[in-house]
Design a protein around this motif. Structure first.
Motif, PDB file in Angstrom:
ATOM      1  N   VAL B   9       5.250   4.136  -4.805  1.00 44.57           N
ATOM      2  CA  VAL B   9       5.728   5.410  -4.245  1.00 44.57           C
ATOM      3  C   VAL B   9       4.552   6.383  -4.093  1.00 44.57           C
ATOM      4  CG1 VAL B   9       7.198   7.402  -4.703  1.00 44.57           C
ATOM      5  CG2 VAL B   9       8.027   5.099  -5.198  1.00 44.57           C
ATOM      6  N   GLN B  10       3.719   6.437  -5.114  1.00 43.14           N
ATOM      7  CA  GLN B  10       2.554   7.327  -5.069  1.00 43.14           C
ATOM      8  C   GLN B  10       1.663   6.988  -3.871  1.00 43.14           C
ATOM      9  OE1 GLN B  10       1.606   9.819  -7.612  1.00 43.14           O
ATOM     10  NE2 GLN B  10       3.804   9.567  -7.888  1.00 43.14           N
ATOM     11  N   ASP B  11       1.445   5.704  -3.674  1.00 42.92           N
ATOM     12  CA  ASP B  11       0.583   5.279  -2.563  1.00 42.92           C
ATOM     13  C   ASP B  11       1.134   5.735  -1.227  1.00 42.92           C
ATOM     14  OD1 ASP B  11      -0.327   2.033  -4.019  1.00 42.92           O
ATOM     15  OD2 ASP B  11      -1.106   4.069  -4.302  1.00 42.92           O
ATOM     16  N   LYS B  12       2.429   5.586  -1.058  1.00 44.01           N
ATOM     17  CA  LYS B  12       3.028   5.958   0.230  1.00 44.01           C
ATOM     18  C   LYS B  12       2.958   7.469   0.435  1.00 44.01           C
ATOM     19  CE  LYS B  12       6.039   2.177   1.574  1.00 44.01           C
ATOM     20  NZ  LYS B  12       7.386   1.698   1.902  1.00 44.01           N
ATOM     21  N   LEU B  13       3.177   8.224  -0.633  1.00 39.39           N
ATOM     22  CA  LEU B  13       3.101   9.685  -0.503  1.00 39.39           C
ATOM     23  C   LEU B  13       1.671  10.098  -0.169  1.00 39.39           C
ATOM     24  CD1 LEU B  13       5.425  10.810  -3.450  1.00 39.39           C
ATOM     25  CD2 LEU B  13       5.844  11.138  -1.010  1.00 39.39           C
ATOM     26  N   LYS B  14       0.712   9.427  -0.757  1.00 39.85           N
ATOM     27  CA  LYS B  14      -0.709   9.751  -0.472  1.00 39.85           C
ATOM     28  C   LYS B  14      -0.989   9.479   0.997  1.00 39.85           C
ATOM     29  CE  LYS B  14      -2.992   8.774  -4.798  1.00 39.85           C
ATOM     30  NZ  LYS B  14      -3.321   7.634  -5.583  1.00 39.85           N
ATOM     31  N   ARG B  15      -0.525   8.325   1.442  1.00 40.84           N
ATOM     32  CA  ARG B  15      -0.769   7.923   2.837  1.00 40.84           C
ATOM     33  C   ARG B  15      -0.150   8.932   3.784  1.00 40.84           C
ATOM     34  NH1 ARG B  15       1.985   3.401   5.343  1.00 40.84           N
ATOM     35  NH2 ARG B  15       2.555   2.756   3.270  1.00 40.84           N
ATOM     36  N   ALA B  16       1.062   9.337   3.471  1.00 39.08           N
ATOM     37  CA  ALA B  16       1.757  10.296   4.332  1.00 39.08           C
ATOM     38  C   ALA B  16       1.002  11.615   4.360  1.00 39.08           C
ATOM     39  CB  ALA B  16       3.176  10.501   3.832  1.00 39.08           C
ATOM     40  N   GLU B  17       0.502  12.015   3.197  1.00 39.24           N
ATOM     41  CA  GLU B  17      -0.213  13.289   3.112  1.00 39.24           C
ATOM     42  C   GLU B  17      -1.498  13.226   3.924  1.00 39.24           C
ATOM     43  OE1 GLU B  17      -2.042  14.180  -0.609  1.00 39.24           O
ATOM     44  OE2 GLU B  17      -1.393  16.273  -0.531  1.00 39.24           O
ATOM     45  N   ALA B  18      -2.207  12.111   3.770  1.00 39.89           N
ATOM     46  CA  ALA B  18      -3.490  11.966   4.477  1.00 39.89           C
ATOM     47  C   ALA B  18      -3.290  12.010   5.991  1.00 39.89           C
ATOM     48  CB  ALA B  18      -4.155  10.660   4.076  1.00 39.89           C
ATOM     49  N   ASP B  19      -2.207  11.408   6.459  1.00 38.90           N
ATOM     50  CA  ASP B  19      -1.960  11.352   7.903  1.00 38.90           C
ATOM     51  C   ASP B  19      -1.057  12.474   8.387  1.00 38.90           C
ATOM     52  OD1 ASP B  19      -1.655   7.694   7.793  1.00 38.90           O
ATOM     53  OD2 ASP B  19      -3.401   9.037   7.756  1.00 38.90           O
ATOM     54  N   TYR B  20      -0.663  13.309   7.481  1.00 40.17           N
ATOM     55  CA  TYR B  20       0.217  14.438   7.816  1.00 40.17           C
ATOM     56  C   TYR B  20       1.508  13.969   8.468  1.00 40.17           C
ATOM     57  CZ  TYR B  20      -0.349  19.336   6.994  1.00 40.17           C
ATOM     58  OH  TYR B  20      -0.294  20.569   6.426  1.00 40.17           O
ATOM     59  N   ARG B  21       2.055  12.903   7.901  1.00 42.98           N
ATOM     60  CA  ARG B  21       3.290  12.361   8.498  1.00 42.98           C
ATOM     61  C   ARG B  21       4.501  12.802   7.693  1.00 42.98           C
ATOM     62  NH1 ARG B  21       1.859   6.218   8.459  1.00 42.98           N
ATOM     63  NH2 ARG B  21       4.040   5.885   8.999  1.00 42.98           N
ATOM     64  N   ALA B  22       5.620  12.862   8.366  1.00 43.05           N
ATOM     65  CA  ALA B  22       6.876  13.188   7.683  1.00 43.05           C
ATOM     66  C   ALA B  22       7.260  12.020   6.769  1.00 43.05           C
ATOM     67  CB  ALA B  22       7.976  13.425   8.706  1.00 43.05           C
ATOM     68  N   VAL B  23       7.922  12.365   5.679  1.00 42.70           N
ATOM     69  CA  VAL B  23       8.344  11.351   4.712  1.00 42.70           C
ATOM     70  C   VAL B  23       9.861  11.397   4.584  1.00 42.70           C
ATOM     71  CG1 VAL B  23       8.223  10.617   2.301  1.00 42.70           C
ATOM     72  CG2 VAL B  23       6.216  11.627   3.398  1.00 42.70           C
ATOM     73  N   ILE B  24      10.464  10.259   4.512  1.00 44.41           N
ATOM     74  CA  ILE B  24      11.878  10.243   4.149  1.00 44.41           C
ATOM     75  C   ILE B  24      12.060   9.267   2.996  1.00 44.41           C
ATOM     76  CG2 ILE B  24      12.511   8.593   5.993  1.00 44.41           C
ATOM     77  CD1 ILE B  24      15.290  10.199   5.952  1.00 44.41           C
ATOM     78  N   ILE B  25      12.659   9.754   1.920  1.00 40.37           N
ATOM     79  CA  ILE B  25      12.883   8.927   0.732  1.00 40.37           C
ATOM     80  C   ILE B  25      14.380   8.641   0.655  1.00 40.37           C
ATOM     81  CG2 ILE B  25      12.609   8.744  -1.762  1.00 40.37           C
ATOM     82  CD1 ILE B  25      10.426  10.866  -1.571  1.00 40.37           C
ATOM     83  N   MET B  26      14.704   7.349   0.718  1.00 41.99           N
ATOM     84  CA  MET B  26      16.117   6.954   0.734  1.00 41.99           C
ATOM     85  C   MET B  26      16.389   6.018  -0.431  1.00 41.99           C
ATOM     86  SD  MET B  26      16.321   6.120   4.822  1.00 41.99           S
ATOM     87  CE  MET B  26      14.763   5.243   4.795  1.00 41.99           C
ATOM     88  N   ALA B  27      17.123   6.509  -1.414  1.00 46.03           N
ATOM     89  CA  ALA B  27      17.469   5.664  -2.559  1.00 46.03           C
ATOM     90  C   ALA B  27      18.682   6.267  -3.246  1.00 46.03           C
ATOM     91  CB  ALA B  27      16.302   5.566  -3.537  1.00 46.03           C
ATOM     92  N   SER B  28      19.486   5.430  -3.842  1.00 47.01           N
ATOM     93  CA  SER B  28      20.671   5.960  -4.524  1.00 47.01           C
ATOM     94  C   SER B  28      20.234   6.666  -5.810  1.00 47.01           C
ATOM     95  CB  SER B  28      21.656   4.838  -4.814  1.00 47.01           C
ATOM     96  OG  SER B  28      21.027   3.788  -5.506  1.00 47.01           O
TER      97      SER B  28
END
Lengths: 88, 795
Positions: B9-28
């Motif tokens: 999860v941390q890696d994906k958030l870092k990647r999103a931050e670096a690329d300035y991309r929107a994030v959607i987290i989907m989990a119950s």
């Protein structure tokens, strides 16, 4: 239904079939069918007819009876003709 | 709960931050979505928005905002138009990174923006903790435990962070890992799910999930019956928005769509239901479901529901009803626990239950028990204290069992049939329905083994034809024609034209006024005939067409054997892609064996041979061999001997010779040419080796010569049959192939050197390479491997 060519019989009090020097006694319950065949009745329909008369005219029971005979003496009997089963 | 940092999860958030991309987290609920985001952005001063009553907590002016990170939690609750518009605006706004957190699926109102914005998606899979992460977490909270405890915690927590937290909590207090700890942890999780999820959903949805949770699979129809009008579609749509994939499916089962809930969630819902529903409500739910299953003919599920509702009388009634169907359709095996749970004295009061026990015991390979119950039935009939009506029922059932019980075989069956016929004629009894095939694609090798009759097939058929048709009713349509076609085919005494014609006639008789089970027999013979003639596409076509018909007619009793035949057929085409799934679906014969599955297990042996799982294949063949001996299954005994020979041959075990010799001897007694021939290239090398030792085999013996000739034909047509398809195929150069062929032809070293124009040392080098690539230790082994890999065929 026919006996194989190499089957012979010893008649007496008991009827005994002989094939390849092996003797196979025919029990009384089967003797009449064996003797019908020995008398030359080999047509399946005729055998069915005669046996069914013995079984109070029940052709279906006669069929079962003769099938039992075939099963018991398959080693002594010639293979049946396909045409006797299927219409040609 | 302290935060469990999840690297994925941390890696994906870092990647999103670096690329300035929107994030959607989907989990119950409970996966730590909010905690992950809070932890990652804790020093970045984001704007936190939440949702309540369907609206965003606030909608500050984007242009005046000084925040460049906006986090929106509980997005699943959002339904207000203005709020949705706001979300869309902030997503489009340059200079702001948006992080959306939802328990639901990707919102429909953002579908059009999905591709443009290229969201970074974080799902439950990313939050799942692997073993290393579990160990790391336990260490970080100073819980020092042994490796085996870490293993257990990881396994039992299912990688779910919230469960891990509770395990750590207990372990920290010095408790030992135990079943009690498991129970405690998951009850804590369940209480959390109550608060965080179930208490927040709509009343309708809550009622829906509690209503369907006990059922392994549920269809739209069952849902409507149980919940009075609620549909899965509506619930799925609701679910999609608020909690992602709550239930899974649809899966096709017997031609119908079914859904299911995951195990842990099911456990939770059952726990909740037991706490919140009254006994009466619970019972009513099960009774409603039971009635529905019963109407559908789903006896096992109906029984389950009646048991949950504590309805012993209904269970007995259903077990009795079950006995009135023949074993091919009746549920004996899959309801055995209910039969076995009945007290003996209860069983002995009802002839149908006694008969059911006898048949059930026979199907699970307990012939002594089966006999015991059959004798009880005979005693029942003789006991004048029993009513006339029930004694008549006992007489009918005894007559039926005398003919149909598998362990009794066919010895003396004609006398039994004659006696039964007398009873029928006298009006004493009328026989229940009887199917000769046992759902197999065969009469000769069907419910009973009629191989002995094939010795005088025409003659017996002449006399038996009419009586059988009368006794079997619709199951008799086409029976004689097909039985003779099958016998003629197996013995090789009927031409392909005649076999095909007879099968066609039998098939027509069966399907017009007859039973589809007979149709399957016709198909089975035709498929085997086509295989022998090298007509693989025709074999596939015939089976595919019948499968379509069987499904259209909902002939569920045939599905499993049709599927097995598909797999077996695919092996002739050298295809192995169906094997994994096939093997995974078949229950282990050691755990749950039913004799009606014999055909499926014979196909399993072949699959195991392909996979080179020889020990398993041999074990299964030996296990089945015991059944074949006990139950006088001569046909299968022959087939089994050939398969055992193939297995042992590939294991380099000399005993293969015993089995192939036995197989030939047994097959010869009936002149069953095609049983060995169907194994084609798998069995041909064995015959060739046998001939090396006994050259007289292939000269005077007509039967053997015919077997060889047909086997060679099949081997040529299907070189890949039962061949081990290596994951890395053996790659030989053309020179190596040339030399290997010569080796397999038995040429001498000098001859090979001369023909190839190479030196002795050159040949040695090539041989070394060939042996290495084949994984062989010497020439003999190389030859053997070449043959069964299909690289070379002798003869």
């Amino acid at each position: 239904m026919k006996w194989k060519q190499n089957v012979s019989f010893e008649e007496g009090d008991k009827l005994i079939a002989v094939i390849n020097n092996n003797k196979i006694p025919i029990p009384e319950s089967d003797r009449y069918i064996a003797e019908l065949m020995l008398a030359g009745i080999s047509e399946d329909d005729m055998l069915l007819d005669i046996v069914s008369k013995k079984l109070e005219g029940d052709e279906l029971k006669a069929g079962l009876r003769l099938a039992q005979f075939v099963e018991d003496y398959s080693l002594l009997l010639e293979e049946g003709e396909k045409s006797s089963v299927f219409e040609t | 709960m302290s935060y469990i940092k999840v690297p994925a999860v941390q890696d994906k958030l870092k990647r999103a931050e670096a690329d300035y991309r929107a994030v959607i987290i989907m989990a119950s609920t409970g996966w730590g979505k909010s905690a992950a985001v809070k932890n990652f952005y804790k020093y970045k001063n984001p704007l936190m928005l939440t949702v309540s009553d369907g609206k965003l907590s606030s909608m500050p002016n984007i242009y005046q905002m000084r925040k460049n990170i906006i986090i929106v939690d509980d997005l699943q609750e959002l339904d207000d138009k203005e709020s949705i518009g706001y979300i869309r605006d902030i997503l489009r706004f340059d200079g702001v990174q948006v992080v959306l957190i939802t328990r639901g699926m990707f919102p429909k109102y953002l579908f059009d923006m999905e591709m443009d914005l290229d969201f970074v998606r974080i799902t439950e899979k990313d939050f799942y903790l692997d073993r290393a992460e579990v160990s790391e977490y336990l260490e970080s909270v100073e819980v020092r435990v042994k490796d085996d405890v870490v293993d257990k915690v990881w396994r039992e927590s299912l990688g779910y962070p919230r469960a891990l937290f509770y395990y750590a909590d207990r372990l920290e207090l010095g408790e030992n890992f135990s079943e009690d700890m498991n129970r405690y942890v998951w009850h804590e999780v369940f209480r959390y799910w109550d608060e965080a999820f179930l208490d927040k959903v709509s009343e309708e949805f809550r009622e829906f999930v509690l209503t369907i949770c006990p059922y392994k699979y549920f269809s739209d129809e069952l849902v409507k019956v149980l919940s009075g009008g609620v549909t899965i579609t509506r619930m799925a749509e609701y679910c999609r928005n608020i909690t992602g994939r709550f239930f899974h499916g649809p899966e096709m089962i017997n031609g119908e769509e079914y859904y299911y809930i995951g195990d842990k969630f099911k456990e939770y819902l059952l726990w909740k239901r037991n706490l919140s529903w009254s006994d009466e409500k619970n019972k009513e739910n099960f009774l409603t479901a039971a009635a529905w299953y019963e109407e559908k003919g789903d006896t096992p599920n109906a029984l389950y529901c009646y048991k949950q509702a504590d309805c012993e009388d209904k269970i007995k009634e259903l077990l009795i009803k079950n006995v009135t169907t023949h074993p091919g359709i009746g549920h004996y095996f899959d309801t055995k626990e209910y039969y076995l749970a009945l007290p003996e004295d209860e069983i002995k009061k009802r002839p149908l239950l006694i008969a059911g026990m006898s048949m059930m015991c026979d199907l699970i390979m307990e012939p002594e028990q089966s006999e015991y119950w059959r004798q009880e039935l005979i005693k029942y009939e003789k006991d004048e204290n029993n009513s006339k009506e029930l004694r008549k029922e006992a007489r009918i059932r005894t007559a039926y069992l005398n003919i149909a019980l598998p362990h009794k075989g066919t010895k003396g069956i004609l006398t039994i049939m004659k006696n039964v016929f007398t009873l029928i004629r006298n009006g004493d009894i009328s026989l229940p329905e009887m199917c000769a095939t046992g759902n197999a694609a065969s009469i000769m090798n069907g419910g009973l083994d009629f191989s002995e009759w094939s010795k005088s097939d025409n003659q017996i058929a002449k006399f038996m034809g009419r009586p059988l048709e009368v006794m079997l009713g619709k199951f008799g349509n086409g029976l004689v024609t097909l039985a003779l076609a099958e016998s003629g085919f197996e013995k090789g005494t009927m031409s392909p034209y005649e076999v095909t014609t007879r099968c066609g006639n039998g098939y027509e008789d069966a399907l017009h006024g007859g039973k589809i089970e007979m149709g399957f027999v016709a198909v089975g013979i035709m498929v085997r005939q086509h295989i022998i003639e090298g007509q693989y596409p025709s074999a596939k076509r015939v089976l595919a067409s019948f499968k379509e018909k069987a499904y259209a007619e909902n002939a569920t009793q045939l599905y499993q054997n049709i599927a097995a035949m598909e797999v077996w057929l695919s092996l002739y085409g050298g295809k192995t892609d169906m094997i994994d799934e096939y093997l995974s679906k078949l229950p282990s014969e050691r755990v749950d064996f039913c004799i009606t599955d014999r055909y499926r297990y014979m196909v399993k042996i072949r699959c195991l041979i392909v996979e080179e799982r020889f020990y398993e294949a041999l074990e299964l063949a030996n296990f089945l061999g015991v059944y074949y001996e006990k139950y006088e299954r001569y046909f299968l005994r022959i087939e089994n001997e050939f398969l055992k020979a193939v297995i042992l041959y590939r294991m380099d075990d000399e005993h293969w010779k015993d089995h192939i010799t036995n197989g030939l001897e047994y097959a010869r007694e009936y002149h069953f040419v095609n049983i060995p021939a169907m194994e084609g290239g798998a069995v041909l090398p064995l015959f060739k080796e046998l001939e090396k030792e006994d050259s007289s085999l292939n000269t005077g013996d007509e039967f053997y010569k015919t077997v060889i000739s047909v086997t060679q034909k099949v081997a040529s047509a299907y070189p890949d049959y039962l061949k081990y398809i290596s994951k890395e195929r053996v790659e030989l150069t053309s020179r190596e192939m040339e030399i290997l062929s010569m080796l397999c032809e038995g040429k001498s070293t000098d001859d090979i050197c001369e023909e190839c124009g190479i030196s002795y040392s050159g040949l040695k080098k090539h041989n070394r390479n060939i042996y290495k690539k084949l994984g062989a230790a010497n020439r003999a082994e190389a030859e053997r491997k070449a043959q069964w890999l299909g690289l070379f065929h002798r003869g």
